[in-house]
Scaffold this motif. Structure first.
Motif, mmCIF file in Angstrom:
data_model
loop_
_atom_site.group_PDB
_atom_site.id
_atom_site.type_symbol
_atom_site.label_atom_id
_atom_site.label_comp_id
_atom_site.label_asym_id
_atom_site.label_seq_id
_atom_site.Cartn_x
_atom_site.Cartn_y
_atom_site.Cartn_z
ATOM 1 N N GLU A 117 0.830 -1.206 0.000
ATOM 2 C CA GLU A 117 0.000 0.000 0.000
ATOM 3 C C GLU A 117 0.867 1.259 0.000
ATOM 4 O OE1 GLU A 117 -3.338 0.159 2.744
ATOM 5 O OE2 GLU A 117 -3.240 2.364 2.738
ATOM 6 N N ILE A 120 2.184 1.851 -3.572
ATOM 7 C CA ILE A 120 1.152 2.410 -4.448
ATOM 8 C C ILE A 120 0.882 3.866 -4.108
ATOM 9 C CG2 ILE A 120 -1.275 2.264 -5.101
ATOM 10 C CD1 ILE A 120 0.442 0.055 -6.247
ATOM 11 N N ASN A 121 0.775 4.131 -2.826
ATOM 12 C CA ASN A 121 0.510 5.500 -2.390
ATOM 13 C C ASN A 121 1.578 6.460 -2.922
ATOM 14 O OD1 ASN A 121 -1.022 7.415 -0.842
ATOM 15 N ND2 ASN A 121 0.684 7.465 0.604
ATOM 16 N N PHE A 124 1.333 6.770 -6.855
ATOM 17 C CA PHE A 124 0.156 7.523 -7.278
ATOM 18 C C PHE A 124 0.073 8.882 -6.603
ATOM 19 C CE2 PHE A 124 -2.792 4.597 -9.683
ATOM 20 C CZ PHE A 124 -1.816 3.659 -9.950
ATOM 21 N N GLU A 129 -7.409 13.237 -4.037
ATOM 22 C CA GLU A 129 -8.532 12.453 -3.539
ATOM 23 C C GLU A 129 -9.708 12.436 -4.508
ATOM 24 O OE1 GLU A 129 -10.738 14.199 -0.501
ATOM 25 O OE2 GLU A 129 -12.242 12.613 -0.718
ATOM 26 N N ALA A 132 -8.915 10.454 -7.667
ATOM 27 C CA ALA A 132 -8.902 9.009 -7.423
ATOM 28 C C ALA A 132 -10.328 8.486 -7.400
ATOM 29 C CB ALA A 132 -8.200 8.697 -6.101
ATOM 30 N N GLY A 136 -12.051 6.222 -10.287
ATOM 31 C CA GLY A 136 -12.520 4.930 -9.785
ATOM 32 C C GLY A 136 -13.951 4.666 -10.210
ATOM 33 N N MET B 1 -10.064 15.023 4.562
ATOM 34 C CA MET B 1 -9.581 13.664 4.194
ATOM 35 C C MET B 1 -8.186 13.429 4.755
ATOM 36 S SD MET B 1 -9.209 10.977 1.549
ATOM 37 C CE MET B 1 -10.966 11.124 1.574
ATOM 38 N N GLN B 4 -4.337 8.821 5.453
ATOM 39 C CA GLN B 4 -4.619 7.385 5.459
ATOM 40 C C GLN B 4 -5.722 7.000 4.491
ATOM 41 O OE1 GLN B 4 -5.789 5.495 9.111
ATOM 42 N NE2 GLN B 4 -3.666 4.973 9.589
ATOM 43 N N LEU B 6 -6.712 8.710 1.966
ATOM 44 C CA LEU B 6 -6.250 9.000 0.607
ATOM 45 C C LEU B 6 -5.450 7.809 0.084
ATOM 46 C CD1 LEU B 6 -5.751 10.672 -1.869
ATOM 47 C CD2 LEU B 6 -3.980 11.940 -0.646
ATOM 48 N N SER B 7 -4.623 7.277 0.945
ATOM 49 C CA SER B 7 -3.824 6.098 0.581
ATOM 50 C C SER B 7 -4.731 4.933 0.196
ATOM 51 C CB SER B 7 -2.914 5.714 1.753
ATOM 52 O OG SER B 7 -2.274 4.493 1.500
ATOM 53 N N LYS B 8 -5.768 4.731 0.973
ATOM 54 C CA LYS B 8 -6.712 3.647 0.677
ATOM 55 C C LYS B 8 -7.404 3.882 -0.663
ATOM 56 C CE LYS B 8 -6.563 1.289 4.651
ATOM 57 N NZ LYS B 8 -5.449 0.312 4.655
ATOM 58 N N GLU B 9 -7.755 5.133 -0.889
ATOM 59 C CA GLU B 9 -8.456 5.470 -2.130
ATOM 60 C C GLU B 9 -7.553 5.228 -3.332
ATOM 61 O OE1 GLU B 9 -11.939 6.408 -3.920
ATOM 62 O OE2 GLU B 9 -11.660 6.511 -1.749
ATOM 63 N N ARG B 10 -6.283 5.548 -3.188
ATOM 64 C CA ARG B 10 -5.337 5.309 -4.283
ATOM 65 C C ARG B 10 -5.160 3.821 -4.523
ATOM 66 N NH1 ARG B 10 -1.163 9.876 -2.086
ATOM 67 N NH2 ARG B 10 -1.802 11.592 -3.431
ATOM 68 N N LEU B 11 -5.099 3.069 -3.454
ATOM 69 C CA LEU B 11 -4.970 1.616 -3.589
ATOM 70 C C LEU B 11 -6.182 1.053 -4.325
ATOM 71 C CD1 LEU B 11 -3.403 -0.947 -2.969
ATOM 72 C CD2 LEU B 11 -4.548 -1.049 -0.755
ATOM 73 N N LEU B 13 -8.081 2.602 -6.382
ATOM 74 C CA LEU B 13 -7.977 3.009 -7.784
ATOM 75 C C LEU B 13 -7.031 2.080 -8.544
ATOM 76 C CD1 LEU B 13 -8.333 4.879 -10.200
ATOM 77 C CD2 LEU B 13 -6.544 6.360 -9.247
ATOM 78 N N TRP B 14 -5.903 1.771 -7.940
ATOM 79 C CA TRP B 14 -4.926 0.896 -8.596
ATOM 80 C C TRP B 14 -5.538 -0.481 -8.878
ATOM 81 C CZ3 TRP B 14 -1.436 -0.436 -11.677
ATOM 82 C CH2 TRP B 14 -0.747 -1.647 -11.561
ATOM 83 N N LEU B 138 -4.280 12.892 -16.374
ATOM 84 C CA LEU B 138 -3.854 12.432 -15.045
ATOM 85 C C LEU B 138 -2.851 11.290 -15.151
ATOM 86 C CD1 LEU B 138 -6.863 12.514 -12.672
ATOM 87 C CD2 LEU B 138 -4.478 12.888 -12.050
#
Lengths: 150, 150
Positions: A117, A120-121, A124, A129, A132, A136, B1, B4, B6-11, B13-14, B138
DNA sequence: TAAAAATACTTTAAGCTTAAAAATTTTAAA
DNA sequence: TTTAAAATTTTTAAGCTTAAAGTATTTTTA
């Protein structure tokens, strides 16, 4: 905007997605190899199993990962060899087997997932936000087999 | 936000990008196989060569496609076998070779490319013009090796 | 209930993919 | 110039991937 130029724009988008995806996968592959002595396909299988405490059947695994049936057989074989996962008989259906992470496998994966994670963070970083989230949502209605619970 | 989430959201998205990419590739692979008796890797090599009338050197090809050097060797070998491409000596450097589409190869690819764009256009039906453009921008600043002319 | 169809999985053959090592040639340095 | 370093490609070994065929089991259907 003509239908023709829209078509070109979509093609460009696809090629760019492909490029980013390959590059990202290549970076992940390299890090998994050097820092965790494993491969991306194995990571993917472990990730799918980690989410389900009771494991998954082979065909669930293959559908989930979008790879062929026989492919999963080989990867699971190798994960069994090094004690990461185990095949458990399903009572009432001798055709199928359930594949589960072993306790050791869960522990191994858990550590990798945290790093994954983070990777990826960082990769990206350029995506904020709302972007993303927006992308998504869009991807959600893109090529995928119908009724897909991801 | 928070950072943390944001990191989840990027993950997320990936993972979604990965899913869409794999699914799309799988569909393309199937159609190339059944309708043109070829494979995705071969299509990719031909596409790269089609853009350059004078062909590409092996290492340019491998960098362009983001695959390993040795990988390209095998694919080109097979394309040579069926007369789609040819290796041409480079004068002044006997280490390198230039790989070019043959006239037959150009013709074959040209027909496939038209269909390929149609397929993508249909698969990405859900993406409108401004979205395609926005996402494309993007992605442009996402994981990729520096100085990349795509 | 016996035969047929469907399901779950593995095996196989061919091809793709990578990282690392090897072979060849060119360029740079001493 | 001789040697060392760099560049370009191929080879190798291991693993990944697919489609198709094969095996075993379960479910459906006639």
């Amino acid at each position: 905007m003509t239908a023709q130029s829209l078509s070109k724009e979509r093609l460009r988008l696809w090629l760019r997605m492909l490029r980013v995806t390959r590059q990202t996968e290549s970076i992940l592959r390299e890090r998994l190899r050097t820092e965790h002595d494993t491969t991306l396909p194995r990571f993917d299988v472990m990730a799918a199993l980690y989410a389900d405490k009771d494991g998954l059947k082979m065909n669930e695994l293959s559908r989930r990962l979008r790879v062929s049936n026989g492919n999963v057989t080989g990867i699971v074989d190798r994960l069994v060899e090094d004690g990461t996962v185990e095949r458990i008989a399903i009572e009432g259906d001798r055709r199928a087997t359930r594949v589960c992470l072993t306790p050791a496998g869960r522990e191994t994966f858990s550590a990798m997932a945290v790093e994954h994670e983070r990777w990826i963070n960082a990769l990206f970083e350029g995506v904020g936000e709302e972007d993303a989230h927006h992308i998504g949502e869009l991807l959600h209605c893109l090529p995928t087999t119908a009724h897909d619970p991801d």
